[in-house]
Design a protein around this motif. Sequence first.
Motif, mmCIF file in Angstrom:
data_model
loop_
_atom_site.group_PDB
_atom_site.id
_atom_site.type_symbol
_atom_site.label_atom_id
_atom_site.label_comp_id
_atom_site.label_asym_id
_atom_site.label_seq_id
_atom_site.Cartn_x
_atom_site.Cartn_y
_atom_site.Cartn_z
ATOM 1 N N LEU A 175 -8.512 -6.038 -9.542
ATOM 2 C CA LEU A 175 -7.850 -6.952 -8.600
ATOM 3 C C LEU A 175 -8.817 -7.359 -7.476
ATOM 4 O O LEU A 175 -8.850 -8.527 -7.071
ATOM 5 C CB LEU A 175 -6.616 -6.275 -7.990
ATOM 6 N N PHE A 176 -9.610 -6.405 -7.002
ATOM 7 C CA PHE A 176 -10.592 -6.690 -5.941
ATOM 8 C C PHE A 176 -11.616 -7.724 -6.405
ATOM 9 O O PHE A 176 -11.921 -8.672 -5.690
ATOM 10 C CB PHE A 176 -11.309 -5.388 -5.522
ATOM 11 N N VAL A 177 -12.134 -7.530 -7.614
ATOM 12 C CA VAL A 177 -13.132 -8.445 -8.178
ATOM 13 C C VAL A 177 -12.536 -9.853 -8.323
ATOM 14 O O VAL A 177 -13.193 -10.854 -8.012
ATOM 15 C CB VAL A 177 -13.656 -7.922 -9.531
ATOM 16 N N ILE A 178 -11.284 -9.919 -8.795
ATOM 17 C CA ILE A 178 -10.614 -11.221 -8.945
ATOM 18 C C ILE A 178 -10.459 -11.902 -7.593
ATOM 19 O O ILE A 178 -10.766 -13.088 -7.416
ATOM 20 C CB ILE A 178 -9.238 -11.059 -9.640
ATOM 21 N N ALA A 179 -9.990 -11.116 -6.585
ATOM 22 C CA ALA A 179 -9.786 -11.674 -5.244
ATOM 23 C C ALA A 179 -11.094 -12.170 -4.658
ATOM 24 O O ALA A 179 -11.171 -13.267 -4.077
ATOM 25 C CB ALA A 179 -9.160 -10.621 -4.340
ATOM 26 N N LEU A 180 -12.158 -11.369 -4.815
ATOM 27 C CA LEU A 180 -13.465 -11.748 -4.288
ATOM 28 C C LEU A 180 -13.991 -13.001 -4.979
ATOM 29 O O LEU A 180 -14.519 -13.921 -4.327
ATOM 30 C CB LEU A 180 -14.454 -10.586 -4.471
ATOM 31 N N GLY A 181 -13.812 -13.048 -6.296
ATOM 32 C CA GLY A 181 -14.242 -14.225 -7.071
ATOM 33 C C GLY A 181 -13.520 -15.471 -6.618
ATOM 34 O O GLY A 181 -14.134 -16.545 -6.457
ATOM 35 N N LEU A 182 -12.226 -15.382 -6.385
ATOM 36 C CA LEU A 182 -11.439 -16.526 -5.936
ATOM 37 C C LEU A 182 -11.883 -16.984 -4.557
ATOM 38 O O LEU A 182 -12.002 -18.193 -4.284
ATOM 39 C CB LEU A 182 -9.952 -16.172 -5.915
ATOM 40 N N LEU A 183 -12.144 -16.047 -3.657
ATOM 41 C CA LEU A 183 -12.588 -16.389 -2.306
ATOM 42 C C LEU A 183 -13.957 -17.071 -2.349
ATOM 43 O O LEU A 183 -14.207 -18.035 -1.621
ATOM 44 C CB LEU A 183 -12.647 -15.132 -1.425
ATOM 45 N N ASN A 241 3.568 -8.663 -5.705
ATOM 46 C CA ASN A 241 3.628 -7.208 -5.531
ATOM 47 C C ASN A 241 3.853 -6.514 -6.870
ATOM 48 O O ASN A 241 3.311 -5.437 -7.122
ATOM 49 C CB ASN A 241 4.747 -6.830 -4.552
ATOM 50 N N TRP A 242 4.661 -7.133 -7.725
ATOM 51 C CA TRP A 242 4.901 -6.559 -9.051
ATOM 52 C C TRP A 242 3.577 -6.454 -9.822
ATOM 53 O O TRP A 242 3.286 -5.429 -10.439
ATOM 54 C CB TRP A 242 5.906 -7.421 -9.808
ATOM 55 N N VAL A 293 -7.127 -5.323 -0.902
ATOM 56 C CA VAL A 293 -6.995 -6.332 -1.958
ATOM 57 C C VAL A 293 -5.896 -7.341 -1.638
ATOM 58 O O VAL A 293 -6.088 -8.559 -1.758
ATOM 59 C CB VAL A 293 -6.726 -5.656 -3.316
ATOM 60 N N VAL A 294 -4.724 -6.844 -1.216
ATOM 61 C CA VAL A 294 -3.588 -7.723 -0.898
ATOM 62 C C VAL A 294 -3.963 -8.661 0.252
ATOM 63 O O VAL A 294 -3.643 -9.856 0.228
ATOM 64 C CB VAL A 294 -2.332 -6.900 -0.549
ATOM 65 N N GLY A 298 0.809 -1.213 0.000
ATOM 66 C CA GLY A 298 0.000 0.000 0.000
ATOM 67 C C GLY A 298 0.841 1.261 0.000
ATOM 68 O O GLY A 298 0.542 2.228 -0.714
ATOM 69 N N SER A 299 1.920 1.259 0.794
ATOM 70 C CA SER A 299 2.791 2.438 0.884
ATOM 71 C C SER A 299 3.521 2.694 -0.429
ATOM 72 O O SER A 299 3.698 3.850 -0.837
ATOM 73 C CB SER A 299 3.808 2.248 2.019
ATOM 74 N N VAL A 300 3.952 1.630 -1.096
ATOM 75 C CA VAL A 300 4.646 1.795 -2.379
ATOM 76 C C VAL A 300 3.698 2.356 -3.433
ATOM 77 O O VAL A 300 4.067 3.264 -4.199
ATOM 78 C CB VAL A 300 5.261 0.458 -2.857
ATOM 79 N N LEU A 301 2.454 1.850 -3.476
ATOM 80 C CA LEU A 301 1.496 2.377 -4.456
ATOM 81 C C LEU A 301 1.182 3.848 -4.160
ATOM 82 O O LEU A 301 1.038 4.653 -5.090
ATOM 83 C CB LEU A 301 0.209 1.556 -4.456
ATOM 84 N N TYR A 302 1.078 4.184 -2.895
ATOM 85 C CA TYR A 302 0.865 5.587 -2.498
ATOM 86 C C TYR A 302 2.014 6.456 -3.008
ATOM 87 O O TYR A 302 1.806 7.547 -3.548
ATOM 88 C CB TYR A 302 0.743 5.655 -0.973
ATOM 89 N N MET A 303 3.237 5.938 -2.888
ATOM 90 C CA MET A 303 4.410 6.684 -3.351
ATOM 91 C C MET A 303 4.416 6.784 -4.886
ATOM 92 O O MET A 303 4.816 7.804 -5.452
ATOM 93 C CB MET A 303 5.682 5.984 -2.858
#
Length: 431
Positions: free
Chosen positions: A422-430, A404-405, A150-151, A131-136
Amino acid sequence: MQVIQWIVNLGASVFLPILLFIFGLILGIRPGKAFKAGLTVGIGFIGLNLVITLLTTSLGPATKLMIKNYGLHLASIDIGWPAASAIAYGTTLGAMAIPIGVIVNVVLLLLGLTKTLDVDIWNYWHVAFAGSVLYMLTGNMWLGAALMIVVTMFNYFLADLSAPTVEKYYGLEGISFPHGLSAPGYIFALPFNWLFDRIPGLNKVHLDAETIQKKLGVFGDTTVIGAIIGLVIGLLAKLDVAKTLNLAVSMGAVMMLMPRMVSLLMEGLTPISEGANAMIKKRFPGKKLYIGMDSALAIGQESVLSSALLLVPITLLLAVILPGNKVLPFGDLATIPYFIALFAAVFKGDILRTVIAGEVDISISLYAATWLAPVITKLAKAASFNMGNNSSISALSDGGLWTNWVYLMMGEKFQWVGVVILFVIALGLLI
């Protein structure tokens, strides 16, 4: 935020026993038994950290000399996970990782979308880092916070997915690894295992620690293997005889002591795990609950340690020969067991397969860490991290993590659209 930072500063060896004691009481375990279980886990972590410190302090000087002897000059130094975690939690956004992780875990458990109850709260630093890297990268704090959610979701999915393999290979009943560095290794290893099974010759070979010991006798013993690898590293570093022998004994000590420290962790976790599963069986028949723990529980396994020590000189060689790499491996050389903890489980302890797949994984990590070096350097300055004399830093662990990449490329290039996908993919997988 100050309270959260105080919790982070306690470290896993203090905070985890407190959390497990409270959790044990909630599960109906007797106070004395719950206290002993939590304390044993804390002692196990302290012992494990002492062994990892021995590994780091022994390999550190030898690695520096190997770098000097072979004229390795690369622009960015690998600072290792302890520094990376300090940077991750030291940012404005980083401290939010713990409440975000806990809330996401509770929501997913209530919705029945995960079986993992994560008590490994300190390791939310992996989430904080992304999260911090994406913020940067984007300057958008809310986007960074969204990526943390998401992560966390992906980590729980990977923990649930790999838990049966972890249980079968390591004998860790009721335990899963929502560990940001180790969990992605499960997915990474699966296609390699499929490929290895179809390569003539290689599919007939199985070199686990037990097989090697049977074939080589005393020279196949993992403690002796550790000493031999230490001896070889000492020779490559051109240490004098006394220091080479000391390194050999230290590596042998790591191979012997690491599994014993892990057994302490398991001794403490067993009553908690049994209590949790008893409660689930009673209140939710047919359901299964995993206790989410640090993958440190797996790194003491003989095949993991043997493969990791073999990968140390290989990693340095890869750093030199890979065109375009600018990262000099150093701090995370002692973290290689975490990289490959789930490789070994997928490959059923096959050291040859683990080393081959490990080489590919580390090659990718070097390129990813090279790409992120300018951002991590900027992030370190923002977190007031002391970089010493280094003008550019990176981290082979989370800075080079293939997941992370993917997360950061999606977040940087497509902003909210990428994170939502990414959120939709994660939710679908769960689901």
